[in-house]
Design a protein around this motif. Structure first.
Motif, PDB file in Angstrom:
ATOM      1  N   TRP A   1       0.867  -1.179   0.000  1.00 54.69           N
ATOM      2  CA  TRP A   1       0.000   0.000   0.000  1.00 54.69           C
ATOM      3  C   TRP A   1       0.904   1.229   0.000  1.00 54.69           C
ATOM      4  CZ3 TRP A   1      -4.550   0.704  -1.639  1.00 54.69           C
ATOM      5  CH2 TRP A   1      -5.343   1.792  -1.231  1.00 54.69           C
ATOM      6  N   PHE A   2       0.328   2.433   0.011  1.00 51.50           N
ATOM      7  CA  PHE A   2       1.149   3.632   0.064  1.00 51.50           C
ATOM      8  C   PHE A   2       2.030   3.580   1.307  1.00 51.50           C
ATOM      9  CE2 PHE A   2      -2.523   4.953  -2.412  1.00 51.50           C
ATOM     10  CZ  PHE A   2      -1.885   5.503  -3.515  1.00 51.50           C
ATOM     11  N   ARG A   3       3.187   4.203   1.234  1.00 49.58           N
ATOM     12  CA  ARG A   3       4.070   4.121   2.397  1.00 49.58           C
ATOM     13  C   ARG A   3       3.438   4.899   3.557  1.00 49.58           C
ATOM     14  NH1 ARG A   3       9.189   7.118  -0.324  1.00 49.58           N
ATOM     15  NH2 ARG A   3       8.319   6.034  -2.110  1.00 49.58           N
ATOM     16  N   ASN A   4       3.163   4.153   4.601  1.00 48.68           N
ATOM     17  CA  ASN A   4       2.586   4.749   5.804  1.00 48.68           C
ATOM     18  C   ASN A   4       3.163   3.980   6.992  1.00 48.68           C
ATOM     19  OD1 ASN A   4       0.325   2.732   6.924  1.00 48.68           O
ATOM     20  ND2 ASN A   4       0.391   2.605   4.695  1.00 48.68           N
TER      21      ASN A   4
ATOM     22  N   ASP B   1       5.793   2.591  -3.825  1.00 51.83           N
ATOM     23  CA  ASP B   1       4.473   2.616  -3.216  1.00 51.83           C
ATOM     24  C   ASP B   1       3.512   1.652  -3.882  1.00 51.83           C
ATOM     25  OD1 ASP B   1       3.931   5.138  -1.258  1.00 51.83           O
ATOM     26  OD2 ASP B   1       5.630   5.440  -2.611  1.00 51.83           O
TER      27      ASP B   1
ATOM     28  N   PRO C   1      -4.184   1.527  -5.106  1.00 46.95           N
ATOM     29  CA  PRO C   1      -5.358   0.766  -5.549  1.00 46.95           C
ATOM     30  C   PRO C   1      -5.104  -0.096  -6.788  1.00 46.95           C
ATOM     31  CG  PRO C   1      -5.932   3.044  -5.090  1.00 46.95           C
ATOM     32  CD  PRO C   1      -4.455   2.950  -4.983  1.00 46.95           C
TER      33      PRO C   1
ATOM     34  N   LYS D   1      -2.070  -1.352  -7.773  1.00 47.36           N
ATOM     35  CA  LYS D   1      -0.769  -2.019  -7.769  1.00 47.36           C
ATOM     36  C   LYS D   1      -0.861  -3.376  -7.089  1.00 47.36           C
ATOM     37  CE  LYS D   1       2.177   1.322  -9.176  1.00 47.36           C
ATOM     38  NZ  LYS D   1       2.926   2.117  -8.212  1.00 47.36           N
TER      39      LYS D   1
ATOM     40  N   GLY E   1       7.632  11.254   1.559  1.00 46.33           N
ATOM     41  CA  GLY E   1       6.503  10.600   0.912  1.00 46.33           C
ATOM     42  C   GLY E   1       5.653   9.752   1.823  1.00 46.33           C
ATOM     43  N   GLN E   2       5.969   9.734   3.133  1.00 48.39           N
ATOM     44  CA  GLN E   2       5.191   8.932   4.070  1.00 48.39           C
ATOM     45  C   GLN E   2       3.883   9.670   4.373  1.00 48.39           C
ATOM     46  OE1 GLN E   2       3.338   7.487   7.195  1.00 48.39           O
ATOM     47  NE2 GLN E   2       4.532   9.288   7.737  1.00 48.39           N
ATOM     48  N   LEU E   3       2.778   8.965   4.412  1.00 50.95           N
ATOM     49  CA  LEU E   3       1.474   9.625   4.423  1.00 50.95           C
ATOM     50  C   LEU E   3       0.828   9.783   5.795  1.00 50.95           C
ATOM     51  CD1 LEU E   3      -0.246   8.237   1.203  1.00 50.95           C
ATOM     52  CD2 LEU E   3       0.786  10.466   1.559  1.00 50.95           C
ATOM     53  N   ASP E   4       1.255   9.023   6.793  1.00 50.73           N
ATOM     54  CA  ASP E   4       0.628   9.196   8.104  1.00 50.73           C
ATOM     55  C   ASP E   4       1.062  10.517   8.726  1.00 50.73           C
ATOM     56  OD1 ASP E   4      -0.801   6.894   8.078  1.00 50.73           O
ATOM     57  OD2 ASP E   4       0.564   5.732   9.354  1.00 50.73           O
TER      58      ASP E   4
ATOM     59  N   LYS F   1      -0.784  10.477  14.004  1.00 50.72           N
ATOM     60  CA  LYS F   1      -1.171   9.081  13.808  1.00 50.72           C
ATOM     61  C   LYS F   1       0.025   8.153  14.034  1.00 50.72           C
ATOM     62  CE  LYS F   1      -3.486   5.809  10.770  1.00 50.72           C
ATOM     63  NZ  LYS F   1      -4.149   5.549   9.475  1.00 50.72           N
TER      64      LYS F   1
ATOM     65  N   TRP G   1      -4.737   7.888  -9.470  1.00 51.33           N
ATOM     66  CA  TRP G   1      -5.250   7.326  -8.219  1.00 51.33           C
ATOM     67  C   TRP G   1      -4.790   5.870  -8.061  1.00 51.33           C
ATOM     68  CZ3 TRP G   1      -8.957   3.420  -7.122  1.00 51.33           C
ATOM     69  CH2 TRP G   1      -9.396   3.392  -5.791  1.00 51.33           C
ATOM     70  N   MET G   2      -4.809   5.151  -9.191  1.00 55.03           N
ATOM     71  CA  MET G   2      -4.475   3.735  -9.123  1.00 55.03           C
ATOM     72  C   MET G   2      -2.991   3.458  -8.942  1.00 55.03           C
ATOM     73  SD  MET G   2      -6.928   1.879 -11.894  1.00 55.03           S
ATOM     74  CE  MET G   2      -6.212   0.273 -11.590  1.00 55.03           C
ATOM     75  N   ILE G   3      -2.144   4.133  -9.723  1.00 51.96           N
ATOM     76  CA  ILE G   3      -0.745   3.682  -9.751  1.00 51.96           C
ATOM     77  C   ILE G   3       0.287   4.769  -9.486  1.00 51.96           C
ATOM     78  CG2 ILE G   3      -1.202   1.796 -11.363  1.00 51.96           C
ATOM     79  CD1 ILE G   3       0.141   3.597 -13.531  1.00 51.96           C
TER      80      ILE G   3
ATOM     81  N   ARG H   1       2.261   8.344  -7.923  1.00 51.23           N
ATOM     82  CA  ARG H   1       2.570   9.147  -6.737  1.00 51.23           C
ATOM     83  C   ARG H   1       2.475  10.619  -7.059  1.00 51.23           C
ATOM     84  NH1 ARG H   1       4.890   7.533  -1.634  1.00 51.23           N
ATOM     85  NH2 ARG H   1       4.701   9.770  -1.397  1.00 51.23           N
TER      86      ARG H   1
ATOM     87  N   TYR I   1      -3.402  11.179  -6.979  1.00 47.61           N
ATOM     88  CA  TYR I   1      -2.625  10.833  -5.791  1.00 47.61           C
ATOM     89  C   TYR I   1      -3.041  11.683  -4.599  1.00 47.61           C
ATOM     90  CZ  TYR I   1       1.225  10.063  -2.602  1.00 47.61           C
ATOM     91  OH  TYR I   1       1.949   9.762  -1.497  1.00 47.61           O
TER      92      TYR I   1
ATOM     93  N   MET J   1      -6.090   8.654   2.934  1.00 44.63           N
ATOM     94  CA  MET J   1      -5.223   8.056   3.950  1.00 44.63           C
ATOM     95  C   MET J   1      -5.251   8.872   5.229  1.00 44.63           C
ATOM     96  SD  MET J   1      -3.440   5.311   2.885  1.00 44.63           S
ATOM     97  CE  MET J   1      -1.918   5.372   3.834  1.00 44.63           C
TER      98      MET J   1
END
Lengths: 251, 347, 263
Positions: free
Chosen positions: B38-41, B67, B70, B72, B274-277, B281, C207-209, C211, C216, C223
């Motif tokens: 998933w996205f890096r979190n 990353d 949806p 990937k 690029g970390q999303l949290d 959190k 959205w799918m792939i 960054r 995104y 998130m």
């Protein structure tokens, strides 16, 4: 400049359907010849064969000794179609000039031509803004703008009202006096055929054949009084009888 | 894949030997790409902490995290060689191997020892812990792939499945918060933060203000499973075992650091590119014990972080076999190995 | 004097009517939005207050503007390529009819493959970079252009083609001076579809792939449980789509001989 047209043993079949059979005609240089006949007699097909828009199944056409294709490539043909062949986005004047641009031949000044066709003041209008009759006159102007030596006309005035039809006919008659040319003219109107033609070719249908050729032995110019002349009345009556009695009975 | 690339990269660096050639090349580090699920979190805190603290560098490695998202699928990304390692859900490892067109991957370690998948409810502070029987007659929100889990959960705990009013919902906790459902399937490491945030918000509706969440883990009540499993091509395991060892050592050190210094890890991961949290959190994640708790098990205490018990894989596969999702099982040794486990034990 | 005053009043009227035309949809959108909030009593984290969304838009303007540029590049390049591919294939089909039999089934197949599958396959084959995203937008958008252009090129009145033959026009002249102008209304109609679709699909692919891009940003918002940010992106995307549609529509009317009759 004008050219003779020789039509020899022309036949045209669409599958099993024979549209034309054994048509022989010799048309002199500068002669005006009308084709009349019941619908389905192949008169338009014959015109299209002369115009090199269709190939005959048999026989040949010579225009001034050359094939229709060669004459077409020399840009010596003019075609006035039944429906306007104008370009929807071009103003009237530009449409006439378009013919001259494509052929690189300027037969007449375009604006003068439109004036002669009664379109003064409408030169800058697009097809969507012109009435059906006006449009057909633009169509005529565009078809002859490069001064073709052989003019092929396929019911060119059928969209016009009676008055405009007569005016156009007279314009053509006058025009042919000053610049004689060979004309093949397909029409449903007997009056029009007699008024304009040197000879009228009557076709029978299924398959289309030459039924009879009627010469109109009246001198030119023919003005309005010609319609009251004995020749006009007798000839139209004779043609009517042929078309509406003899040919109908023969079916 | 990567060896070839590093040879090429080395050659390029030799030819160019310019500052442009990049830090990784200049220090002669091996470039390793890791595709995340998933996205890096914060879920991948151990990887990022290990990167920041230089644990990968100690092994001569420079990692690049790819990353997820949806669209990937890290299994396929590792399969085609776009990444050297992947971090995936345990199920996908044996399913990829059992597929009609198998992807030849091997699991080399599990960052999450028990799946975080749970049935979560809202409750008043001090309320008794829920039992599966409590769910009878209630409205249960699950995601579209959750029916098999709920059935297994019900069967294992003598819950009358027919009495459950099942609704299919999205991944967010909204249905629970709006009162649309009484229980909701989610990850205790994820949606629970959303629940805590919304119930403690100043403008929270009266119906949820001050409430707490309670959860029953699927891995506790029904079927054991592994999450965030590290996979690589089987060819890599065979041809380049040292690399697998190096990567696992760095990751295990990251997991250990997260356990020992959760606040510090929260901070460095929150600042990771690029970390999303959010930092908030991250701190919740690392200090609440939820995530660190999942990283540990009897096996990690005995053998070390990332250890995978063949018995768990067997049980895990059996569950899928029983539910008809797969038509045969493999011996865990065919698709997983502990041979590279660095033996860094948890408390 | 009075005429001039009349003209000025007319100009002001035009400005007022344009302002009205722009304001009305804006008012109706926000009106509906508030109506849903008050009647449904859904909490703020499901349907955020428009005020909060606008605030989020202002707060995140640097992020949104930066990512918007990524989306714009993907959508723009995809849109252009859709046209190159669509118009190019249509021209090929008309000038070489056998090519239509060879290529059209493939084109129809590609068109019928859900683009999410194309995304997945291309991302594995070509990575998740610019080229993949542009390719997806192109593959998802070229078909309306192809079909419409092909129809337009063949919409020429046969009687006009007879005229061109009689005048011995070259194939090139027929193409450029007759077929192409005839197809413009058809091509324009396709742009209205492909223009907005390019944006929507660019965002979906991001959205799918990806960054980068607005797609995104949606992921970021989701998130972080920032519903306002997601809505803000939706707002930007909707306004942008609307602007693109309007510009295409306006240009289309100027180019379209079927609709403009100005003397």
């Amino acid at each position: 400049m004008s050219v003779p047209v020789v039509i020899r043993k022309i036949g045209r079949a669409y599958g099993a359907m024979q549209a034309l059979a054994d048509v022989d005609l010799e048309i002199g240089a500068g002669e005006f010849v009308s084709f009349v006949g019941p619908s389905g007699c192949g008169k338009t097909t014959l015109l299209r064969i002369v115009a090199d828009l269709e190939k005959p199944t048999s026989g040949e056409v010579k225009i001034g000794g050359a094939n229709p294709k060669e004459v077409r490539r020399q840009k010596k043909l003019g075609l006035v179609s039944q429906r306007p062949a104008v370009l929807p986005w071009k103003r009237a004047l530009d449409d006439v000039k378009f013919t001259q641009k494509i052929t690189q031949r300027v037969g007449y000044p375009a604006d003068q031509l439109l004036r002669d066709f009664g379109l003064e003041g409408h030169e800058r209008k697009k097809p969507g803004q012109l009435s059906g009759g006006m449009l057909q006159r633009v169509n005529c102007a565009s078809a002859i703008a490069h001064d073709p030596e052989l003019l092929l006309m396929d019911e060119p005035f059928s969209a016009l009202d009676e008055m405009k039809r007569e005016e156009m006919g007279e314009w053509f008659a006058r025009e042919l006096e000053t610049r004689p040319r060979t004309v093949l003219f397909v029409t449903h109107h007997i009056d029009e055929a007699v008024l304009l033609s040197d000879r009228v070719v009557v076709f029978s249908a299924s398959p289309g054949r030459v039924y009879e050729i009627v010469a109109i032995g009246a001198p030119r110019p023919r003005d309005r009084s010609f319609r009251e002349s004995r020749i006009f009345i007798e000839t139209t009556a004779r043609l009517r009888k042929m078309l509406f009695q003899d040919l109908e009975a023969g079916r | 894949m990567f060896t070839k690339r590093s040879v090429m990269a080395g050659a390029m660096a030799a030819v160019m030997s310019l500052p442009l050639a990049g830090a990784a090349l200049a220090q002669d580090l091996q470039e390793v790409k890791i595709a995340l699920g998933w996205f890096r979190n914060g879920q991948y805190a151990a990887l990022m902490a290990a990167d920041v603290e230089g644990y990968f560098k100690d092994e001569g490695i420079a990692i690049e995290l790819l990353d997820g998202g949806p669209g990937k699928n890290p299994i396929a990304i590792v399969g085609v060689g776009q990444a050297d390692f992947g971090v995936v859900f345990g199920t996908s490892v044996f399913r990829a191997r059992l597929a009609s067109t198998p992807v030849d991957l091997t699991a080399v370690g599990a960052m999450i020892q028990g799946g975080p998948y749970a049935y979560i409810r809202l409750a008043d502070k001090g309320a008794p812990e829920p039992t599966p029987k409590d769910m009878e007659g209630k409205r249960i929100g699950i995601q579209s792939d959750g029916e098999v889990f709920l059935k297994a959960f019900a069967a294992a705990n003598d819950v009358d499945y027919d009495s459950l009013q099942v609704q299919i919902v999205q991944g967010g906790a909204e249905p629970l918060l709006t009162g649309q459902v009484d229980y909701f399937s989610g990850w205790v490491t994820n949606q629970t933060f959303q629940i805590e945030t919304e119930t403690s918000a100043e403008d929270a509706p009266d119906s949820i203000r001050g409430k707490i969440w309670q959860g029953m883990l699927l891995s506790d009540y029904a079927v054991n499973s592994y999450g965030d499993v590290i996979v690589t091509q089987t060819r890599t395991v065979e041809e380049n075992p040292e690399l697998v060892e190096k990567v696992l050592r760095a990751v295990a050190r990251g997991l250990k650091l997260a356990e020992e210094q959760p606040e510090h890890v929260a901070q460095i991961v929150a600042a990771y590119p690029g970390q999303l949290d959010s930092e908030e959190k991250m701190i919740w994640r690392m200090t609440s014990g939820v995530q660190n708790g999942l990283a540990k098990s009897d096996a990690t205490r005995e053998h070390g972080y990332l250890w995978m018990e063949p018995e768990v894989w067997k049980e895990y596969q059996q569950f899928y076999l029983d539910t008809g999702e797969i038509d045969r099982v493999m011996d865990p040794s065919e698709f997983s190995t502990n041979a590279f486990n660095p033996g860094i034990k948890s408390d | 004097m009075s005429e001039r005053r009349g003209k000025r009043a007319g100009a002001m009227g035009a400005v007022a009517s344009t302002a009205f035309k722009v304001l009305l949809p804006v008012l109706s959108i926000f009106g509906l939005w508030y109506l849903v909030i008050y009647t449904s009593e859904l909490p703020r984290f499901v349907i955020p207050d428009p005020k909060m969304v606008l605030l989020s838009l202002v707060e995140n303007r640097a992020l949104i503007a930066e990512q918007f540029m990524h989306t714009l590049k993907v959508a723009g390049a995809g849109f252009l390529l859709s046209n190159v591919l669509g118009i190019g294939l249509a021209m090929l089909f008309v000038s070489l009819p056998v090519s239509r039999n060879a290529i059209m089934p493939a084109a129809i197949t590609i068109r019928n493959v859900p683009y999410v599958i194309i995304v997945t396959v291309l991302a594995l084959a070509m990575g998740d970079g610019f080229a993949t995203k542009v390719t997806v937008v192109t593959l998802a958008g070229f078909f309306p252009v192809l079909v419409n252009t092909y129809r337009g090129l063949r919409a020429v009145d046969p009687i006009v083609l007879d005229r061109m033959r009689i005048l011995d026009a070259s194939l090139w002249e027929v193409f450029v001076k007759v077929r192409l102008p005839y197809s413009i209304p058809f091509i324009v109609a396709a742009q209205e579809i492909t223009g907005s679709a390019s944006i929507v699909i660019a965002i979906a692919v991001e959205w799918m792939i990806s960054r980068t891009g607005l797609g995104y940003v949606i992921n970021q918002g989701m998130m972080a449980y920032e519903g306002e940010l997601v809505y803000a992106v939706a707002l930007v995307a909707a306004v942008f789509s609307f602007v693109v549609y309007s510009v295409i529509h306006y240009l289309g009317q100027r180019l379209n001989w079927a609709e403009s009759n100005d003397p």
